[in-house]
Write a protein that holds these residues in place. Sequence first.
Motif, PDB file in Angstrom:
ATOM      1  N   VAL A 123     -17.512 -48.733  53.194  1.00  0.00           N
ATOM      2  CA  VAL A 123     -18.348 -49.536  53.755  1.00  0.00           C
ATOM      3  C   VAL A 123     -19.774 -48.631  54.129  1.00  0.00           C
ATOM      4  O   VAL A 123     -19.407 -47.756  54.703  1.00  0.00           O
ATOM      5  N   VAL A 124     -20.870 -49.282  53.780  1.00  0.00           N
ATOM      6  CA  VAL A 124     -22.210 -48.376  54.078  1.00  0.00           C
ATOM      7  C   VAL A 124     -22.916 -49.309  55.051  1.00  0.00           C
ATOM      8  O   VAL A 124     -22.827 -50.499  55.190  1.00  0.00           O
ATOM      9  N   HIS A 125     -23.880 -48.402  55.755  1.00  0.00           N
ATOM     10  CA  HIS A 125     -24.781 -48.915  56.847  1.00  0.00           C
ATOM     11  C   HIS A 125     -25.583 -49.982  55.903  1.00  0.00           C
ATOM     12  O   HIS A 125     -26.167 -49.372  54.753  1.00  0.00           O
ATOM     13  N   LYS A 126     -25.993 -51.120  56.259  1.00  0.00           N
ATOM     14  CA  LYS A 126     -26.879 -52.226  55.765  1.00  0.00           C
ATOM     15  C   LYS A 126     -27.957 -51.491  55.237  1.00  0.00           C
ATOM     16  O   LYS A 126     -28.636 -51.029  56.155  1.00  0.00           O
ATOM     17  N   LYS A 162     -31.566 -47.223  50.364  1.00  0.00           N
ATOM     18  CA  LYS A 162     -32.142 -46.058  50.558  1.00  0.00           C
ATOM     19  C   LYS A 162     -31.761 -45.000  49.608  1.00  0.00           C
ATOM     20  O   LYS A 162     -32.464 -44.066  49.284  1.00  0.00           O
ATOM     21  N   ASP A 163     -30.363 -45.107  49.183  1.00  0.00           N
ATOM     22  CA  ASP A 163     -29.767 -44.053  48.277  1.00  0.00           C
ATOM     23  C   ASP A 163     -28.850 -44.470  47.421  1.00  0.00           C
ATOM     24  O   ASP A 163     -27.726 -44.662  47.580  1.00  0.00           O
ATOM     25  N   PRO A 164     -29.504 -45.117  46.250  1.00  0.00           N
ATOM     26  CA  PRO A 164     -28.609 -45.814  45.307  1.00  0.00           C
ATOM     27  C   PRO A 164     -27.643 -45.127  44.638  1.00  0.00           C
ATOM     28  O   PRO A 164     -26.631 -45.307  44.361  1.00  0.00           O
ATOM     29  N   ASN A 165     -28.031 -43.504  44.692  1.00  0.00           N
ATOM     30  CA  ASN A 165     -27.446 -42.584  43.907  1.00  0.00           C
ATOM     31  C   ASN A 165     -26.218 -42.148  44.585  1.00  0.00           C
ATOM     32  O   ASN A 165     -24.937 -42.384  44.093  1.00  0.00           O
ATOM     33  N   ALA A 166     -26.263 -42.104  45.938  1.00  0.00           N
ATOM     34  CA  ALA A 166     -24.909 -41.771  46.592  1.00  0.00           C
ATOM     35  C   ALA A 166     -24.091 -42.950  46.812  1.00  0.00           C
ATOM     36  O   ALA A 166     -23.037 -43.000  46.515  1.00  0.00           O
ATOM     37  N   THR A 167     -24.708 -44.065  46.847  1.00  0.00           N
ATOM     38  CA  THR A 167     -24.325 -45.510  46.882  1.00  0.00           C
ATOM     39  C   THR A 167     -23.366 -45.628  45.676  1.00  0.00           C
ATOM     40  O   THR A 167     -22.153 -46.048  45.789  1.00  0.00           O
ATOM     41  N   LYS A 185     -27.580 -35.143  40.112  1.00  0.00           N
ATOM     42  CA  LYS A 185     -27.407 -34.134  41.004  1.00  0.00           C
ATOM     43  C   LYS A 185     -28.884 -34.315  41.923  1.00  0.00           C
ATOM     44  O   LYS A 185     -29.693 -34.757  41.792  1.00  0.00           O
ATOM     45  N   VAL A 186     -28.719 -33.913  43.189  1.00  0.00           N
ATOM     46  CA  VAL A 186     -29.908 -33.945  44.012  1.00  0.00           C
ATOM     47  C   VAL A 186     -29.894 -32.551  44.668  1.00  0.00           C
ATOM     48  O   VAL A 186     -28.870 -31.587  44.789  1.00  0.00           O
ATOM     49  N   SER A 187     -31.102 -32.273  45.490  1.00  0.00           N
ATOM     50  CA  SER A 187     -31.170 -31.119  46.153  1.00  0.00           C
ATOM     51  C   SER A 187     -31.159 -31.058  47.726  1.00  0.00           C
ATOM     52  O   SER A 187     -32.107 -31.750  48.188  1.00  0.00           O
ATOM     53  N   GLY A 188     -30.029 -30.968  48.320  1.00  0.00           N
ATOM     54  CA  GLY A 188     -30.004 -30.953  49.830  1.00  0.00           C
ATOM     55  C   GLY A 188     -30.504 -32.148  50.287  1.00  0.00           C
ATOM     56  O   GLY A 188     -30.756 -32.344  51.674  1.00  0.00           O
ATOM     57  N   LYS A 189     -30.079 -33.277  49.597  1.00  0.00           N
ATOM     58  CA  LYS A 189     -30.299 -34.637  50.563  1.00  0.00           C
ATOM     59  C   LYS A 189     -29.068 -34.966  51.590  1.00  0.00           C
ATOM     60  O   LYS A 189     -28.101 -34.602  51.128  1.00  0.00           O
ATOM     61  N   MET A 222     -16.976 -45.489  65.307  1.00  0.00           N
ATOM     62  CA  MET A 222     -17.133 -45.159  63.841  1.00  0.00           C
ATOM     63  C   MET A 222     -17.900 -46.578  63.436  1.00  0.00           C
ATOM     64  O   MET A 222     -18.690 -46.586  62.616  1.00  0.00           O
ATOM     65  N   TRP A 223     -17.336 -47.893  63.746  1.00  0.00           N
ATOM     66  CA  TRP A 223     -17.711 -49.104  63.417  1.00  0.00           C
ATOM     67  C   TRP A 223     -19.233 -49.222  63.810  1.00  0.00           C
ATOM     68  O   TRP A 223     -20.232 -49.575  63.192  1.00  0.00           O
ATOM     69  N   ALA A 224     -19.303 -48.992  65.415  1.00  0.00           N
ATOM     70  CA  ALA A 224     -20.780 -49.102  65.956  1.00  0.00           C
ATOM     71  C   ALA A 224     -21.513 -48.110  65.306  1.00  0.00           C
ATOM     72  O   ALA A 224     -22.744 -48.553  65.138  1.00  0.00           O
ATOM     73  N   GLY A 225     -21.400 -46.888  64.863  1.00  0.00           N
ATOM     74  CA  GLY A 225     -22.216 -45.727  64.673  1.00  0.00           C
ATOM     75  C   GLY A 225     -22.583 -46.237  63.100  1.00  0.00           C
ATOM     76  O   GLY A 225     -23.828 -46.080  62.708  1.00  0.00           O
ATOM     77  N   LEU A 226     -21.891 -46.793  62.380  1.00  0.00           N
ATOM     78  CA  LEU A 226     -22.141 -47.275  61.160  1.00  0.00           C
ATOM     79  C   LEU A 226     -23.065 -48.437  60.973  1.00  0.00           C
ATOM     80  O   LEU A 226     -24.105 -48.562  60.534  1.00  0.00           O
ATOM     81  N   ALA A 227     -22.740 -49.403  61.917  1.00  0.00           N
ATOM     82  CA  ALA A 227     -23.876 -50.528  62.244  1.00  0.00           C
ATOM     83  C   ALA A 227     -25.025 -50.201  62.670  1.00  0.00           C
ATOM     84  O   ALA A 227     -26.065 -50.427  62.240  1.00  0.00           O
ATOM     85  N   LYS A 228     -25.178 -49.234  63.631  1.00  0.00           N
ATOM     86  CA  LYS A 228     -26.339 -48.623  63.992  1.00  0.00           C
ATOM     87  C   LYS A 228     -27.157 -48.008  62.899  1.00  0.00           C
ATOM     88  O   LYS A 228     -28.305 -47.621  63.113  1.00  0.00           O
ATOM     89  N   GLY A 229     -26.566 -47.265  62.016  1.00  0.00           N
ATOM     90  CA  GLY A 229     -26.824 -46.317  61.088  1.00  0.00           C
ATOM     91  C   GLY A 229     -26.944 -44.886  61.455  1.00  0.00           C
ATOM     92  O   GLY A 229     -27.607 -44.230  60.849  1.00  0.00           O
TER      93      GLY A 229
END
Length: 268
Positions: free
Chosen positions: A99-102, A107-112, A162-166, A206-213
């Motif tokens: 699950v990712v932050h909405k 923001k990062d389709p590559n990591a997604t 590949k990315v550089s330090g994202k 963990m869940w609250a942090g994910l929701a907050k971003g």
Amino acid sequence: SGNADAFGNKVDHKIIGIDPGAGEMKLTDKVIKDYELSNWTVQSGSESTMIAALDKAIKKKEPIVVTGWTPHWMFQKYDLKYLKDPKGIYGKEEKIHTVVHKGFEKKDPNATKVLDQFSWTADDMGKVMLSIQNGTDAKKAAAQWVKDNADKVSAWTKGANKVSGKSIKLGYVAWASEIASTNVVAAVLEDLGYNVTLEQLGAGQMWAGLAKGSDDAIVAAWLPTTHADYMKQFKSKVTDLGPNLEGTKLGLVVPSYVKIDSINDLKD
Ligand code: PBE
């Protein structure tokens, strides 16, 4: 409870639990209610205090009942059984979701893409868990598994660049299963050039942090039952990328030498 031979008396009517934010703890409260075990209590602690109590009891061949789950190395190390749960409070077989932050998916389709393609089996996870349990540092155990399973990993990274330090931040709870999965995903993202931060939290945080971003993603969402309340609470703030592992199980666990077989047998 006049029955001195009752199993409950032998364990002081105590279930050895884990961290209070774990979904399994809420379900165990429901078990106490629905099976009318009003004279029982659930002792909270952590996965490691639960395992320590289990280890101690098994060494002395004493009765004990703990909150357990699969996949977990405890079933390799000890001879254990689940108590039958005829009311089905712990739910059916479930899945672990990523699950990712909405908004992270934009923001990062590559990591997604990598997070979405991450999927493995209980056997795969078991190898990493066992290696960590045998004393290997979690990060090293994960890196070794990634090295040994290049074929699987290449399916997860297919189409990703590949990315550089994202930067990317992953939240997790210190459960053996989540330590293993989160470190493996972190290793894969690091190999792609990401700067990965792992944040160890309580389940609620963990869940609250994910929701907050404050965290971007978790690979530790047990659904549909175990984390149902968290998912319901934060639904509009997160995006579920679907399962990364299938066939999990939760329940009350006892050593195999214990005579009882069902949660119903906990009643005096
Ligand atoms: N667990 C392990 C967690 C999910 C992973 C079963 C302890 C929980 O109960 O929330």
